[in-house]
Design an enzyme around this catalytic site. Structure first.
Site, PDB file in Angstrom:
ATOM      1  N   TYR A 150       0.801  -1.342   0.055  1.00  0.00           N
ATOM      2  CA  TYR A 150       0.094   0.129   0.036  1.00  0.00           C
ATOM      3  C   TYR A 150       0.841   1.188   0.035  1.00  0.00           C
ATOM      4  O   TYR A 150       0.376   2.406  -0.278  1.00  0.00           O
ATOM      5  CB  TYR A 150      -0.845   0.154   1.181  1.00  0.00           C
ATOM      6  CG  TYR A 150      -2.055  -1.147   1.102  1.00  0.00           C
ATOM      7  CD1 TYR A 150      -2.216  -1.785   0.069  1.00  0.00           C
ATOM      8  CD2 TYR A 150      -2.560  -1.496   2.178  1.00  0.00           C
ATOM      9  CE1 TYR A 150      -3.248  -2.737   0.067  1.00  0.00           C
ATOM     10  CE2 TYR A 150      -3.764  -2.233   2.240  1.00  0.00           C
ATOM     11  CZ  TYR A 150      -3.933  -2.999   0.984  1.00  0.00           C
ATOM     12  OH  TYR A 150      -5.208  -3.937   1.183  1.00  0.00           O
ATOM     13  N   LYS A 201       3.426 -15.164   1.595  1.00  0.00           N
ATOM     14  CA  LYS A 201       3.376 -16.154   0.398  1.00  0.00           C
ATOM     15  C   LYS A 201       4.872 -16.219  -0.024  1.00  0.00           C
ATOM     16  O   LYS A 201       5.345 -15.881  -1.056  1.00  0.00           O
ATOM     17  CB  LYS A 201       2.870 -15.504  -0.879  1.00  0.00           C
ATOM     18  CG  LYS A 201       1.142 -15.354  -0.619  1.00  0.00           C
ATOM     19  CD  LYS A 201       0.457 -16.529  -0.797  1.00  0.00           C
ATOM     20  CE  LYS A 201       0.315 -16.750  -2.551  1.00  0.00           C
ATOM     21  NZ  LYS A 201      -0.111 -18.235  -2.765  1.00  0.00           N
ATOM     22  N   ASP A 234      -2.830 -17.772   1.242  1.00  0.00           N
ATOM     23  CA  ASP A 234      -3.980 -18.207   0.805  1.00  0.00           C
ATOM     24  C   ASP A 234      -4.663 -19.703   1.643  1.00  0.00           C
ATOM     25  O   ASP A 234      -5.906 -19.755   1.931  1.00  0.00           O
ATOM     26  CB  ASP A 234      -3.907 -18.809  -0.640  1.00  0.00           C
ATOM     27  CG  ASP A 234      -2.713 -19.581  -0.846  1.00  0.00           C
ATOM     28  OD1 ASP A 234      -1.665 -19.595  -0.106  1.00  0.00           O
ATOM     29  OD2 ASP A 234      -2.579 -20.218  -2.027  1.00  0.00           O
ATOM     30  N   ASP A 258      -5.121  -7.277   5.866  1.00  0.00           N
ATOM     31  CA  ASP A 258      -6.331  -6.448   5.612  1.00  0.00           C
ATOM     32  C   ASP A 258      -7.428  -7.437   5.142  1.00  0.00           C
ATOM     33  O   ASP A 258      -8.516  -7.460   5.729  1.00  0.00           O
ATOM     34  CB  ASP A 258      -6.055  -5.612   4.243  1.00  0.00           C
ATOM     35  CG  ASP A 258      -7.241  -4.579   3.949  1.00  0.00           C
ATOM     36  OD1 ASP A 258      -8.066  -4.418   4.752  1.00  0.00           O
ATOM     37  OD2 ASP A 258      -7.005  -3.593   2.976  1.00  0.00           O
ATOM     38  N   ASP A 262     -10.482  -8.889   7.950  1.00  0.00           N
ATOM     39  CA  ASP A 262     -11.929  -8.691   7.769  1.00  0.00           C
ATOM     40  C   ASP A 262     -12.637 -10.292   7.461  1.00  0.00           C
ATOM     41  O   ASP A 262     -13.713 -10.340   7.973  1.00  0.00           O
ATOM     42  CB  ASP A 262     -12.167  -8.092   6.144  1.00  0.00           C
ATOM     43  CG  ASP A 262     -12.236  -6.728   6.400  1.00  0.00           C
ATOM     44  OD1 ASP A 262     -11.969  -6.335   7.626  1.00  0.00           O
ATOM     45  OD2 ASP A 262     -12.654  -6.066   5.396  1.00  0.00           O
TER      46      ASP A 262
END
Ligand code: NAD
Length: 377
Positions: A150, A201, A234, A258, A262
């Site tokens: 970001y 990852k 994942d 992020d 959620d």
């Protein structure tokens, strides 16, 4: 010398920033609980209160004044309600209420975002997962908040010689950025079940390889008492909905955090029940800069009607007791009182279920105080 119960020495300074919409309503319930802790437990704070967001814009033409920023810098902790509302939607970017919160996060250097996902027994049916998967769930997602894709450079949209356009963002982490957030993760784990799952990852991203190596090195050098496992992001998303109770603390980067926070939030069922904390570097006294806020926004659709659920805000206060002031027992007392009120059948509209009693924001706060009274007598 023992503290006199009616004359407690403050544990530190707290800046209250209620903000807009339901922010002042839910902050009112925090004040009620703070009064109770001061009077009944000798746990008190020196407090100040000021404007942020739309209310600050209305008074000062800016969502956060330099004076309030300076107060936040000087405080041991900031309690933040919520900002925003349709009245401010057309303001220029720099004057939007949300910029006030972003400035606080940036200038306080809050790099670690803590989002607990905890399911109260009385609300297991609110989850989108089967009750047996979420009953007793208590996990902590720790997200790196100021680095990664970001913020990484280069970024932008460019036009290529053949006329196509290309969008670019860069995932970048340095060792110090990884180590400081991982330290928070290991320290949190020491106050919990001593298990950390580090998520990246590393199979396809070099930044993930570095993340994995640095977290492992830190654990081996400084936190041998904490169990560490590594997981690909994942797989972590899948495990969170398959068997969420396998986790204790999950530490991950800005982008994956992020998404995963959620995802974990939905395990608990309601936005009105989700607290958060954002922590920065420790100061000379060892205390970290800290801002505590509910995950929800200013809920303009219900603002001013006494319908807001104050529990996310109250649990944010509970996190403040635990993480800024080392008052774990007081935080437990409050969390348990909230649990008992829910078990007793009281519900604000957002968590209403058949056969339960629907109550207002303040009735919920009063009921929690009554449970605190019972627990303390
Ligand atoms: P929201 O979280 O304010 O509301 C989403 C829905 O959840 C609404 O139906 C609302 O009534 C309900 N809700 C939220 N909190 C609740 C509570 N405590 N009790 C009962 N119901 C609750 O999100 P939104 O509608 O997307 O945004 C509204 C405003 O809030 C916007 O201006 C947005 O920019 C701002 N916002 C601020 C923050 C923040 O201050 N940290 C976060 C998110 C959104």
């Amino acid at each position: 010398m023992a503290l006199l119960r009616n004359d407690p020495a403050p544990l530190g300074t707290v800046l209250l920033l209620p903000g807009d919409g339901i922010g002042p309503e839910v902050m009112g319930e925090v004040r009620r609980i703070m009064d109770w802790f001061a009077k009944r437990q000798g746990i008190s704070f020196e407090t100040d209160e000021d404007l942020v967001g739309g209310t600050s814009f209305d008074r000062h033409g800016t969502p956060l004044t330099d004076t309030v920023m300076a107060k936040a810098q000087a405080a041991d902790a900031v309690l933040f309600g919520a900002v925003g509302g349709p009245r401010y939607d057309d303001l220029p970017f720099e004057q939007k209420p949300e910029r006030g919160l972003l400035r606080l996060r940036k200038e306080l250097g809050l790099f670690a975002n803590l989002r607990p996902a905890k399911v109260f027994d009385a609300l297991v049916d609110s989850s989108s997962l089967k009750p047996e998967l979420v009953r007793g769930l208590d996990i902590m997602i720790l997200r790196e908040l100021t680095g990664g894709i970001y913020f990484g450079e280069p970024r932008g949209i460019e036009t290529l010689p053949d006329g196509q356009r290309r969008g670019i963002n860069t995932q970048v982490y340095t060792t110090s950025e990884i180590v400081r957030v991982a330290k928070v993760g290991f320290e949190l784990a020491r106050q919990r079940d001593r298990r950390v799952c580090s998520v990246e990852k590393a199979n396809v991203m070099e930044s993930g390889v570095l993340w994995r190596e640095e977290v492992q090195k830190l654990r081996d050098a400084e936190y041998p008492d904490v169990e560490l496992m590594h997981m690909y992001a994942d797989n972590c998303a899948m495990q969170l909905v398959r068997q969420p109770k396998q986790f204790d603390v999950i530490v991950t980067d800005n982008l994956f955090g992020d998404l995963l926070s959620d995802c974990a939030a939905m395990l608990t069922g309601s936005l009105g029940m989700l607290p958060s904390a954002s922590l920065g570097a420790p100061g000379p006294d060892g205390r970290r800069k800290a801002l505590y806020e509910p995950v929800h926004g200013s809920a303009p659709d219900i603002a001013g009607r006494g319908q807001a659920n104050p529990i996310a805000m109250l649990q944010s206060f509970s996190m403040m007791l635990r993480y800024s002031f080392d008052q774990g027992a007081a935080a437990d007392l409050l969390d348990q009182a909230i649990g008992r009120v829910l078990t007793g059948g009281l519900r604000t509209a957002d968590i209403m279920q058949d056969g339960m009693a629907r109550v207002s924001t303040s009735t919920m706060g009063e009921a929690i105080v009554r449970e605190l009274d019972k627990a303390a007598s």
